[in-house]
Design a protein around this motif. Structure first.
Motif, PDB file in Angstrom:
ATOM      1  N   CYS A 298       0.949  -1.231   0.031  1.00 36.96           N
ATOM      2  CA  CYS A 298       0.101   0.027  -0.070  1.00 36.96           C
ATOM      3  C   CYS A 298       0.984   1.242   0.035  1.00 36.96           C
ATOM      4  O   CYS A 298       0.587   2.311  -0.744  1.00 36.96           O
ATOM      5  N   MET A 299       1.838   1.196   0.905  1.00 36.86           N
ATOM      6  CA  MET A 299       2.707   2.475   1.024  1.00 36.86           C
ATOM      7  C   MET A 299       3.580   2.661  -0.692  1.00 36.86           C
ATOM      8  O   MET A 299       3.735   3.923  -0.936  1.00 36.86           O
ATOM      9  N   PHE A 300       4.173   1.563  -1.038  1.00 34.24           N
ATOM     10  CA  PHE A 300       4.520   1.548  -2.271  1.00 34.24           C
ATOM     11  C   PHE A 300       3.661   2.168  -3.535  1.00 34.24           C
ATOM     12  O   PHE A 300       4.053   3.157  -4.289  1.00 34.24           O
ATOM     13  N   ALA A 301       2.284   1.795  -3.632  1.00 28.90           N
ATOM     14  CA  ALA A 301       1.466   2.239  -4.288  1.00 28.90           C
ATOM     15  C   ALA A 301       1.078   3.758  -4.031  1.00 28.90           C
ATOM     16  O   ALA A 301       1.252   4.537  -4.898  1.00 28.90           O
ATOM     17  N   GLY A 302       1.035   4.018  -2.821  1.00 28.00           N
ATOM     18  CA  GLY A 302       0.864   5.531  -2.680  1.00 28.00           C
ATOM     19  C   GLY A 302       1.831   6.480  -3.154  1.00 28.00           C
ATOM     20  O   GLY A 302       1.813   7.418  -3.593  1.00 28.00           O
ATOM     21  N   LEU A 303       3.292   5.961  -2.742  1.00 27.00           N
ATOM     22  CA  LEU A 303       4.306   6.826  -3.033  1.00 27.00           C
ATOM     23  C   LEU A 303       4.730   6.791  -4.561  1.00 27.00           C
ATOM     24  O   LEU A 303       4.930   7.701  -5.044  1.00 27.00           O
ATOM     25  N   MET A 304       4.407   5.651  -5.014  1.00 25.19           N
ATOM     26  CA  MET A 304       4.449   5.612  -6.713  1.00 25.19           C
ATOM     27  C   MET A 304       3.337   6.726  -7.359  1.00 25.19           C
ATOM     28  O   MET A 304       3.602   7.398  -8.319  1.00 25.19           O
TER      29      MET A 304
END
Length: 187
Positions: free
Chosen positions: A76-82
């Motif tokens: 989820c964090m990776f998706a958000g930051l991307m």
């Protein structure tokens, strides 16, 4: 049902205004063969989703429940930051391959290691339902990308995609932080 809905909604939000959606629209403009572009798109999505779901089932069998929650939080964090990061340049597909294969190759390679692939894999790992996570991810990607092919010329004017990405990126990042803290037992 959890895996299906979670996968579908997470991937749909993550891909709205995303690189995959923009590349699908670019393929439709470049090849001007809507049916073949959609067929290539669906095949690329299917193969990527199958890889993600399979890897998720492998991860589920290899790590503990707390680690699975943390893995999902990281996805989820990776998706958000991307989503919050500026777009990389979208490369035009190779026209010599034709509409179907050009779209398939461009989208398949573009989706490898992308945020949606991590979200689908993490959903499959967390729920131990790789088939449903894969179906949900497939539906989310298809719902995000097929309208981009059909309405390719109106895509940029129809919805303020920058704001959709910022809000979605913020939501994913906050969710990832909260889930990380919960997985570590801090909240």
């Amino acid at each position: 049902m959890d895996a299906l809905l979670t996968g579908m909604l997470a991937v749909l939000l993550a891909e709205t205004g995303g690189r995959t959606q923009l590349l699908a629209a670019l393929c439709a403009i470049r090849f001007d063969r809507e049916g073949r572009v959609i067929a290539g798109l669906l095949c690329a999505i299917l193969l990527n989703v199958a890889i993600s779901a399979w890897l998720g089932s492998f991860i589920h069998a290899a790590i503990s429940e707390d680690a699975l929650m943390f893995f999902y939080a990281l996805a989820c964090m990776f998706a958000g930051l991307m989503m919050l990061a500026p777009h990389r340049r979208v490369e035009e597909p190779e026209q010599g391959l034709g509409a179907f294969f050009g779209t398939f190759v461009a989208l398949f390679l573009s989706m490898l290691g992308d945020k949606s692939q991590f979200l689908i894999g993490a959903t499959a790992a967390r729920t131990d339902m790789p088939l449903w996570a894969g179906i949900g991810g497939f539906l989310g990607l298809a719902i995000a990308c097929i309208p981009a092919v059909i309405f390719r010329n109106q895509l940029a004017r129809a919805v303020p995609l920058v704001w959709v990405r910022r809000v979605g990126g913020g939501l994913f990042t906050v969710l990832g932080v909260i889930l990380s803290l919960a997985a570590l037992g801090l909240i």
